[in-house]
Design an enzyme around this catalytic site. Structure first.
Site, PDB file in Angstrom:
ATOM      1  N   GLU A  17     -86.523 -28.703  25.029  1.00  0.00           N
ATOM      2  CA  GLU A  17     -86.213 -27.273  25.045  1.00  0.00           C
ATOM      3  C   GLU A  17     -87.474 -26.446  25.293  1.00  0.00           C
ATOM      4  O   GLU A  17     -88.512 -26.674  24.677  1.00  0.00           O
ATOM      5  CB  GLU A  17     -85.585 -26.886  23.698  1.00  0.00           C
ATOM      6  CG  GLU A  17     -85.197 -25.422  23.637  1.00  0.00           C
ATOM      7  CD  GLU A  17     -84.359 -25.111  22.416  1.00  0.00           C
ATOM      8  OE1 GLU A  17     -83.378 -25.840  22.145  1.00  0.00           O
ATOM      9  OE2 GLU A  17     -84.703 -24.144  21.719  1.00  0.00           O
ATOM     10  N   TYR A  49     -82.716 -18.125  25.280  1.00  0.00           N
ATOM     11  CA  TYR A  49     -82.318 -16.783  25.727  1.00  0.00           C
ATOM     12  C   TYR A  49     -82.730 -15.831  24.621  1.00  0.00           C
ATOM     13  O   TYR A  49     -82.345 -16.023  23.458  1.00  0.00           O
ATOM     14  CB  TYR A  49     -80.800 -16.811  25.899  1.00  0.00           C
ATOM     15  CG  TYR A  49     -80.154 -15.599  26.518  1.00  0.00           C
ATOM     16  CD1 TYR A  49     -80.220 -15.390  27.898  1.00  0.00           C
ATOM     17  CD2 TYR A  49     -79.434 -14.701  25.751  1.00  0.00           C
ATOM     18  CE1 TYR A  49     -79.587 -14.305  28.477  1.00  0.00           C
ATOM     19  CE2 TYR A  49     -78.795 -13.620  26.328  1.00  0.00           C
ATOM     20  CZ  TYR A  49     -78.871 -13.423  27.695  1.00  0.00           C
ATOM     21  OH  TYR A  49     -78.234 -12.350  28.269  1.00  0.00           O
ATOM     22  N   ALA A 123     -69.572 -17.226  18.634  1.00  0.00           N
ATOM     23  CA  ALA A 123     -69.818 -18.088  19.802  1.00  0.00           C
ATOM     24  C   ALA A 123     -68.524 -18.608  20.437  1.00  0.00           C
ATOM     25  O   ALA A 123     -68.449 -18.767  21.657  1.00  0.00           O
ATOM     26  CB  ALA A 123     -70.709 -19.261  19.385  1.00  0.00           C
TER      27      ALA A 123
HETATM   28  P1  FAD Z   1     -71.400 -18.826  15.620  1.00  0.00           P
HETATM   29  O1  FAD Z   1     -70.775 -20.110  15.972  1.00  0.00           O
HETATM   30  O2  FAD Z   1     -70.735 -17.591  16.067  1.00  0.00           O
HETATM   31  O3  FAD Z   1     -71.579 -18.803  14.018  1.00  0.00           O
HETATM   32  C1  FAD Z   1     -72.268 -17.751  13.359  1.00  0.00           C
HETATM   33  C2  FAD Z   1     -71.688 -17.590  11.952  1.00  0.00           C
HETATM   34  O4  FAD Z   1     -70.352 -17.095  12.043  1.00  0.00           O
HETATM   35  C3  FAD Z   1     -71.612 -18.880  11.150  1.00  0.00           C
HETATM   36  O5  FAD Z   1     -71.839 -18.567   9.814  1.00  0.00           O
HETATM   37  C4  FAD Z   1     -70.167 -19.326  11.364  1.00  0.00           C
HETATM   38  O6  FAD Z   1     -69.685 -20.145  10.307  1.00  0.00           O
HETATM   39  C5  FAD Z   1     -69.446 -17.995  11.398  1.00  0.00           C
HETATM   40  N1  FAD Z   1     -68.216 -18.020  12.208  1.00  0.00           N
HETATM   41  C6  FAD Z   1     -68.041 -18.634  13.401  1.00  0.00           C
HETATM   42  N2  FAD Z   1     -66.785 -18.412  13.851  1.00  0.00           N
HETATM   43  C7  FAD Z   1     -66.161 -17.650  12.921  1.00  0.00           C
HETATM   44  C8  FAD Z   1     -64.858 -17.083  12.824  1.00  0.00           C
HETATM   45  N3  FAD Z   1     -63.935 -17.274  13.772  1.00  0.00           N
HETATM   46  N4  FAD Z   1     -64.557 -16.318  11.729  1.00  0.00           N
HETATM   47  C9  FAD Z   1     -65.498 -16.109  10.747  1.00  0.00           C
HETATM   48  N5  FAD Z   1     -66.752 -16.618  10.800  1.00  0.00           N
HETATM   49  C10 FAD Z   1     -67.083 -17.382  11.881  1.00  0.00           C
HETATM   50  N6  FAD Z   1     -80.558 -17.798  19.388  1.00  0.00           N
HETATM   51  C11 FAD Z   1     -80.969 -17.012  20.422  1.00  0.00           C
HETATM   52  O7  FAD Z   1     -81.006 -15.773  20.286  1.00  0.00           O
HETATM   53  N7  FAD Z   1     -81.325 -17.568  21.637  1.00  0.00           N
HETATM   54  C12 FAD Z   1     -81.293 -18.910  21.860  1.00  0.00           C
HETATM   55  O8  FAD Z   1     -81.622 -19.380  22.934  1.00  0.00           O
HETATM   56  C13 FAD Z   1     -80.868 -19.759  20.773  1.00  0.00           C
HETATM   57  N8  FAD Z   1     -80.791 -21.109  20.942  1.00  0.00           N
HETATM   58  C14 FAD Z   1     -80.323 -21.883  19.919  1.00  0.00           C
HETATM   59  C15 FAD Z   1     -80.205 -23.276  20.123  1.00  0.00           C
HETATM   60  C16 FAD Z   1     -79.741 -24.101  19.098  1.00  0.00           C
HETATM   61  C17 FAD Z   1     -79.607 -25.585  19.359  1.00  0.00           C
HETATM   62  C18 FAD Z   1     -79.379 -23.535  17.842  1.00  0.00           C
HETATM   63  C19 FAD Z   1     -78.890 -24.417  16.745  1.00  0.00           C
HETATM   64  C20 FAD Z   1     -79.490 -22.174  17.630  1.00  0.00           C
HETATM   65  C21 FAD Z   1     -79.948 -21.327  18.660  1.00  0.00           C
HETATM   66  N9  FAD Z   1     -80.053 -19.943  18.501  1.00  0.00           N
HETATM   67  C22 FAD Z   1     -80.488 -19.145  19.539  1.00  0.00           C
HETATM   68  C23 FAD Z   1     -79.743 -19.312  17.201  1.00  0.00           C
HETATM   69  C24 FAD Z   1     -78.300 -18.781  17.144  1.00  0.00           C
HETATM   70  O9  FAD Z   1     -78.092 -17.768  18.103  1.00  0.00           O
HETATM   71  C25 FAD Z   1     -78.111 -18.229  15.712  1.00  0.00           C
HETATM   72  O10 FAD Z   1     -78.041 -19.265  14.789  1.00  0.00           O
HETATM   73  C26 FAD Z   1     -76.954 -17.273  15.551  1.00  0.00           C
HETATM   74  O11 FAD Z   1     -77.122 -16.600  14.283  1.00  0.00           O
HETATM   75  C27 FAD Z   1     -75.573 -17.936  15.491  1.00  0.00           C
HETATM   76  O12 FAD Z   1     -75.277 -18.557  16.609  1.00  0.00           O
HETATM   77  P2  FAD Z   1     -74.058 -19.646  16.648  1.00  0.00           P
HETATM   78  O13 FAD Z   1     -73.860 -19.958  18.081  1.00  0.00           O
HETATM   79  O14 FAD Z   1     -74.293 -20.718  15.691  1.00  0.00           O
HETATM   80  O15 FAD Z   1     -72.878 -18.671  16.131  1.00  0.00           O
END
Ligand code: FAD
Length: 283
Positions: A17, A49, A123
């Site tokens: 990465e 990003y 997400a």
């Molecule tokens: P989600 O899957 O949306 O989850 C976020 C929170 O919401 C969690 O607590 C989850 O349990 C909860 N949730 C999910 N769906 C629901 C629902 N339907 N109802 C209620 N609650 C829900 N950040 C950046 O800005 N840029 C990057 O490039 C970046 N790369 C990353 C790469 C990796 C491998 C990882 C692990 C993280 C990365 N992040 C990055 C960080 C990420 O954006 C943060 O962790 C962010 O706070 C949540 O992203 P997520 O995709 O896990 O979100």
């Protein structure tokens, strides 16, 4: 352009990465790292990003450039919070037209004031939008072995993750230090019927302040035995401890059946080379 799901179906992956550099010096450091790492057996790379789209065009440009320069595919990270559907749609059209086939679909962090989160909250909404796009993208998602810091409890974290993973092709995890965290995550997801590949993310840290800042931000626990190793370590020794810690963790993860290893390179090559060399050829 190769899809990461096809690589995972064919065997274990080793991925790297990178982040888009902000300055000329940082650009030169990234270029040096890419050159130093060019002869390694890399399955795919990914490019982060910036929060709320702060690196939108830099991420896009670097992803397109790396895809053109290397035989392995480079995946674009994409966060959706703070974006309109139209903005995301445009970026997906651009990626599709540029031949990019792999996207890591992320929620991202909401703005500090909580205002203007755009058309998205989670997400999984982005996963749906990407799936509906005609670009035929392979979609990865993020997983948090030690539970996402905003999750109210472990059970809901795992439920939302399992739902998201079922719609995606694979996941990459946040960094962590204990193999047991990964094993527990895989067991909990399997119990919820989510069995797509989950690639562990491993961070070879190079400084104690950096390690503490990133661990606090991501909810990663620093185990007491690692704290003891770091206690009183000279700055010059910290990167060595980072390499040793990451290598041990990678060995444990491979023994636990991980489908690949994803290294957070911090745009540096030394630690990555040392870890890959210590592990030997991809099994
Ligand atoms: P989600 O899957 O949306 O989850 C976020 C929170 O919401 C969690 O607590 C989850 O349990 C909860 N949730 C999910 N769906 C629901 C629902 N339907 N109802 C209620 N609650 C829900 N950040 C950046 O800005 N840029 C990057 O490039 C970046 N790369 C990353 C790469 C990796 C491998 C990882 C692990 C993280 C990365 N992040 C990055 C960080 C990420 O954006 C943060 O962790 C962010 O706070 C949540 O992203 P997520 O995709 O896990 O979100």
């Amino acid at each position: 352009m190769t899809r990461i799901s096809d690589l995972l179906a064919a065997g274990r992956t080793r991925s790297l990465e990178f982040f888009p550099p902000r300055t000329e010096d940082a650009e030169a450091q990234l270029r040096r790292a890419l050159t130093d790492l060019a002869d390694l057996d890399t399955s795919f790379a990914s490019v982060t990003y910036g929060a709320l789209g702060s690196t939108r065009s830099r991420t896009r440009d670097l992803v397109v450039q790396l895809n053109a320069e290397h035989s392995y595919p480079t995946m674009a990270h994409l966060t959706c919070v703070g974006h309109s559907r139209q903005q995301i749609q445009r970026l997906l059209d651009d990626y599709a037209a540029s031949g990019v086939r792999n996207i890591l679909a992320l929620g991202g962090d909401p703005p500090d004031d909580g205002d203007d989160t755009g058309d998205f909250t989670y997400a999984h909404e982005l996963v749906g939008l990407i799936r509906d796009h005609p670009g035929g993208f392979c979609v990865g998602v993020a997983a948090h072995p030690e539970v996402h810091p905003r999750s109210p409890d472990r059970a809901s974290d795992r439920r939302h993750l399992a739902d998201k993973l079922r719609e995606a092709d694979f996941a990459v995890t946040q960094f962590f230090f204990r193999v047991e965290e990964y094993e527990r995550l895989i067991e909990e997801l399997a119990a919820l019927g989510a069995t797509k590949p989950v690639i562990p993310g491993v961070m070879p840290f190079v400084s104690v302040p950096g390690l503490r800042r990133m661990s606090a931000m991501n909810g990663t626990a620093i185990p007491p035995e690692l704290e003891r190793r770091l206690e009183g370590a000279a700055d010059a020794d910290v990167a060595e401890i980072g390499i040793a810690t990451a290598t041990e963790l990678c060995e444990g993860l491979l023994a636990a059946g991980a489908p690949g290893l994803h290294l957070y390179t911090l745009n540096r090559s030394t630690s990555v080379r040392r870890i890959w060399e210590a592990l030997g050829p991809t099994a």
